[in-house]
Design a protein around this motif. Sequence first.
Motif, mmCIF file in Angstrom:
data_model
loop_
_atom_site.group_PDB
_atom_site.id
_atom_site.type_symbol
_atom_site.label_atom_id
_atom_site.label_comp_id
_atom_site.label_asym_id
_atom_site.label_seq_id
_atom_site.Cartn_x
_atom_site.Cartn_y
_atom_site.Cartn_z
ATOM 1 N N ARG A 1 -86.755 -22.038 -59.650
ATOM 2 C CA ARG A 1 -85.731 -20.988 -59.572
ATOM 3 C C ARG A 1 -84.445 -21.519 -58.927
ATOM 4 N NH1 ARG A 1 -83.877 -17.136 -55.876
ATOM 5 N NH2 ARG A 1 -85.281 -17.643 -54.166
ATOM 6 N N MET A 2 -83.304 -21.118 -59.475
ATOM 7 C CA MET A 2 -82.034 -21.527 -58.864
ATOM 8 C C MET A 2 -81.588 -20.488 -57.835
ATOM 9 S SD MET A 2 -79.633 -22.927 -61.904
ATOM 10 C CE MET A 2 -80.388 -23.418 -63.457
ATOM 11 N N MET A 3 -80.830 -20.958 -56.849
ATOM 12 C CA MET A 3 -80.278 -20.101 -55.811
ATOM 13 C C MET A 3 -78.781 -19.997 -56.057
ATOM 14 S SD MET A 3 -80.949 -21.083 -51.876
ATOM 15 C CE MET A 3 -82.534 -20.595 -51.296
ATOM 16 N N ILE B 1 -91.530 -34.326 -59.589
ATOM 17 C CA ILE B 1 -91.152 -33.584 -58.379
ATOM 18 C C ILE B 1 -89.811 -34.157 -57.896
ATOM 19 C CG2 ILE B 1 -93.545 -33.093 -57.685
ATOM 20 C CD1 ILE B 1 -93.292 -35.425 -55.636
ATOM 21 N N PRO B 2 -89.147 -33.504 -56.963
ATOM 22 C CA PRO B 2 -87.927 -34.115 -56.419
ATOM 23 C C PRO B 2 -88.247 -35.493 -55.830
ATOM 24 C CG PRO B 2 -88.112 -31.827 -55.722
ATOM 25 C CD PRO B 2 -89.430 -32.193 -56.349
ATOM 26 N N GLY B 3 -87.317 -36.429 -55.987
ATOM 27 C CA GLY B 3 -87.605 -37.785 -55.511
ATOM 28 C C GLY B 3 -86.554 -38.354 -54.587
ATOM 29 N N ALA C 1 -73.453 -31.823 -59.900
ATOM 30 C CA ALA C 1 -74.270 -32.805 -60.631
ATOM 31 C C ALA C 1 -75.566 -32.109 -61.045
ATOM 32 C CB ALA C 1 -74.582 -34.026 -59.770
ATOM 33 N N ALA C 2 -75.925 -32.270 -62.341
ATOM 34 C CA ALA C 2 -77.125 -31.583 -62.864
ATOM 35 C C ALA C 2 -78.380 -32.426 -62.696
ATOM 36 C CB ALA C 2 -76.912 -31.196 -64.320
ATOM 37 N N GLY C 3 -78.326 -33.403 -61.807
ATOM 38 C CA GLY C 3 -79.555 -34.132 -61.480
ATOM 39 C C GLY C 3 -79.499 -35.592 -61.860
ATOM 40 N N ALA C 4 -80.591 -36.279 -61.579
ATOM 41 C CA ALA C 4 -80.717 -37.674 -62.004
ATOM 42 C C ALA C 4 -80.693 -37.703 -63.530
ATOM 43 C CB ALA C 4 -82.014 -38.252 -61.472
ATOM 44 N N ASP C 5 -80.352 -38.853 -64.086
ATOM 45 C CA ASP C 5 -80.136 -38.978 -65.533
ATOM 46 C C ASP C 5 -81.475 -38.993 -66.272
ATOM 47 O OD1 ASP C 5 -79.583 -39.828 -68.138
ATOM 48 O OD2 ASP C 5 -77.788 -40.885 -67.472
ATOM 49 N N LYS D 1 -69.134 -34.708 -69.338
ATOM 50 C CA LYS D 1 -69.876 -34.332 -70.551
ATOM 51 C C LYS D 1 -71.379 -34.287 -70.294
ATOM 52 C CE LYS D 1 -66.565 -35.659 -74.033
ATOM 53 N NZ LYS D 1 -65.963 -36.910 -74.485
ATOM 54 N N ALA D 2 -71.870 -35.083 -69.373
ATOM 55 C CA ALA D 2 -73.300 -35.076 -69.027
ATOM 56 C C ALA D 2 -73.536 -34.265 -67.757
ATOM 57 C CB ALA D 2 -73.804 -36.492 -68.854
ATOM 58 N N LEU D 3 -72.603 -33.357 -67.448
ATOM 59 C CA LEU D 3 -72.695 -32.527 -66.238
ATOM 60 C C LEU D 3 -72.930 -33.385 -64.996
ATOM 61 C CD1 LEU D 3 -74.738 -29.439 -67.540
ATOM 62 C CD2 LEU D 3 -72.288 -29.856 -67.602
ATOM 63 N N ASN D 4 -72.261 -34.535 -64.987
ATOM 64 C CA ASN D 4 -72.338 -35.469 -63.850
ATOM 65 C C ASN D 4 -73.758 -35.937 -63.549
ATOM 66 O OD1 ASN D 4 -69.558 -35.632 -63.379
ATOM 67 N ND2 ASN D 4 -69.589 -33.767 -62.166
HETATM 68 N N1 CAA Z 1 -79.658 -35.887 -67.204
HETATM 69 C C1 CAA Z 1 -79.103 -36.272 -68.365
HETATM 70 N N2 CAA Z 1 -78.307 -35.495 -69.115
HETATM 71 C C2 CAA Z 1 -78.097 -34.245 -68.677
HETATM 72 C C3 CAA Z 1 -78.642 -33.758 -67.484
HETATM 73 C C4 CAA Z 1 -79.460 -34.643 -66.725
HETATM 74 N N3 CAA Z 1 -80.005 -34.289 -65.549
HETATM 75 N N4 CAA Z 1 -78.271 -32.469 -67.312
HETATM 76 C C5 CAA Z 1 -77.495 -32.177 -68.371
HETATM 77 N N5 CAA Z 1 -77.380 -33.236 -69.191
HETATM 78 C C6 CAA Z 1 -76.621 -33.333 -70.422
HETATM 79 C C7 CAA Z 1 -77.336 -32.610 -71.570
HETATM 80 O O1 CAA Z 1 -78.331 -33.416 -72.130
HETATM 81 C C8 CAA Z 1 -76.178 -32.333 -72.502
HETATM 82 O O2 CAA Z 1 -75.870 -33.524 -73.209
HETATM 83 P P1 CAA Z 1 -75.486 -33.440 -74.791
HETATM 84 O O3 CAA Z 1 -74.223 -32.607 -74.827
HETATM 85 O O4 CAA Z 1 -75.258 -34.873 -75.138
HETATM 86 O O5 CAA Z 1 -76.639 -32.772 -75.467
HETATM 87 C C9 CAA Z 1 -74.993 -32.082 -71.542
HETATM 88 O O6 CAA Z 1 -75.371 -32.664 -70.294
HETATM 89 C C10 CAA Z 1 -74.737 -30.601 -71.318
HETATM 90 O O7 CAA Z 1 -75.961 -29.998 -70.912
HETATM 91 P P2 CAA Z 1 -76.571 -28.685 -71.626
HETATM 92 O O8 CAA Z 1 -76.185 -28.657 -73.054
HETATM 93 O O9 CAA Z 1 -78.025 -28.644 -71.289
HETATM 94 O O10 CAA Z 1 -75.744 -27.566 -70.832
HETATM 95 P P3 CAA Z 1 -76.197 -26.066 -70.524
HETATM 96 O O11 CAA Z 1 -74.993 -25.397 -69.968
HETATM 97 O O12 CAA Z 1 -76.861 -25.447 -71.718
HETATM 98 O O13 CAA Z 1 -77.328 -26.181 -69.385
HETATM 99 C C11 CAA Z 1 -78.243 -27.037 -67.320
HETATM 100 C C12 CAA Z 1 -76.966 -26.660 -68.106
HETATM 101 C C13 CAA Z 1 -79.041 -25.772 -67.003
HETATM 102 C C14 CAA Z 1 -77.775 -27.668 -66.019
HETATM 103 C C15 CAA Z 1 -79.102 -28.021 -68.160
HETATM 104 O O14 CAA Z 1 -78.272 -29.087 -68.602
HETATM 105 C C16 CAA Z 1 -80.269 -28.612 -67.436
HETATM 106 O O15 CAA Z 1 -81.278 -27.961 -67.242
HETATM 107 N N6 CAA Z 1 -80.152 -29.896 -66.989
HETATM 108 C C17 CAA Z 1 -81.221 -30.630 -66.384
HETATM 109 C C18 CAA Z 1 -81.417 -30.177 -64.955
HETATM 110 C C19 CAA Z 1 -82.586 -30.961 -64.355
HETATM 111 O O16 CAA Z 1 -83.701 -30.881 -64.800
HETATM 112 N N7 CAA Z 1 -82.291 -31.729 -63.274
HETATM 113 C C20 CAA Z 1 -83.276 -32.517 -62.599
HETATM 114 C C21 CAA Z 1 -83.283 -33.920 -63.133
HETATM 115 S S1 CAA Z 1 -84.611 -34.913 -62.489
HETATM 116 C C22 CAA Z 1 -84.099 -35.403 -60.965
HETATM 117 O O17 CAA Z 1 -82.993 -35.094 -60.533
HETATM 118 C C23 CAA Z 1 -85.062 -36.239 -60.174
HETATM 119 C C24 CAA Z 1 -84.729 -36.427 -58.740
HETATM 120 O O18 CAA Z 1 -85.255 -35.757 -57.887
HETATM 121 C C25 CAA Z 1 -83.771 -37.438 -58.317
#
Ligand code: CAA
Length: 258
Positions: free
Chosen positions: A164-166, A138-140, A62-66, A23-26
């Motif tokens: 940009r995504m690849m 920035i990426p960490g 995984a969509a990234g760190a929380d 649900k949190a895209l991992n």
């Molecule tokens: N952290 C926490 N929750 C996240 C998340 C994240 N990185 N990515 C997605 N989610 C959650 C959303 O908040 C959402 O939760 P709710 O349903 O409770 O609102 C759920 O997952 C589904 O996400 P979306 O509704 O946003 O789904 P989408 O299909 O519209 O978009 C996406 C998908 C483009 C991947 C978008 O979720 C997004 O941009 N996510 C964040 C990506 C991001 O910025 N990642 C970097 C994080 S920082 C990091 O990783 C630091 C490091 O270097 C270690």
Amino acid sequence: MDAPLVKTEVRGRVALLTLNRPKALNALSNDVIGELAAAMRVFDADENIGAMVLTGSEKAFAAGADIGAMQGWSYMDVYKQDYLGGDWESLKRIRKPIIAAVAGYALGGGCELAMQCDFIIAAENARFGQPEIKLGVIPGYGGTQRLPRAVSKAKAMDMVLTARMMDAQEAERAGLVSRVVPAERLLDEALEAAAIIASMSLPSVIMAKECVNMAYEGSLNDTVMFERRNFHALFSTEDQKEGMAAFVEKRKPEFKHK
Ligand code: CAA
């Protein structure tokens, strides 16, 4: 009992680990990484296991760190816990090969986690990116160091600076992934590759992995630490607060320092 954040399964001599926060895209919380590291350590020590496959869901590796967890943290919070060190960093000490089987999003820490594995097999719908800049950070977790080594400085700068995504095809052309397969083939392809590795002599497998990493990593320890400290420092800025708050509130961020 709560569902595990990382599901594990053994197939012959291969361990399959599946990130399980669909649900949190991992999104990778410290708890997810804690469970992942603990499971990998057990398989690393298990003489019946020769290789591992790490995967996520069809929509997201995984969509990234929380972001929700990080949102309120200060510089002191991230510095004191050495955020992205600890269990996160321990994954690079796993000696047996780990294949990342990536479908859907591998963003931020998710892309970095995939790169932390020994190689990546991608489904046709895989998308890789380092979008941290949109959050005012920035990426960490090694992204600024591993990505240029994997795909060249030009593409790494493009991804890290523009977010940009690849897609999978570009990732294969650029050398980020070793193979691209149809989504329905992804897991079998990765499990078969892992089974081949697991059928080899373990000492040579481990030494081969160490040697390739030596060629690839160079002074990575220093550079990853440098990156992490800068990542921490950004938690003292207003733009990190704004960027993460905007994400959580589902609006566009208004950065002060452009
Ligand atoms: N952290 C926490 N929750 C996240 C998340 C994240 N990185 N990515 C997605 N989610 C959650 C959303 O908040 C959402 O939760 P709710 O349903 O409770 O609102 C759920 O997952 C589904 O996400 P979306 O509704 O946003 O789904 P989408 O299909 O519209 O978009 C996406 C998908 C483009 C991947 C978008 O979720 C997004 O941009 N996510 C964040 C990506 C991001 O910025 N990642 C970097 C994080 S920082 C990091 O990783 C630091 C490091 O270097 C270690």
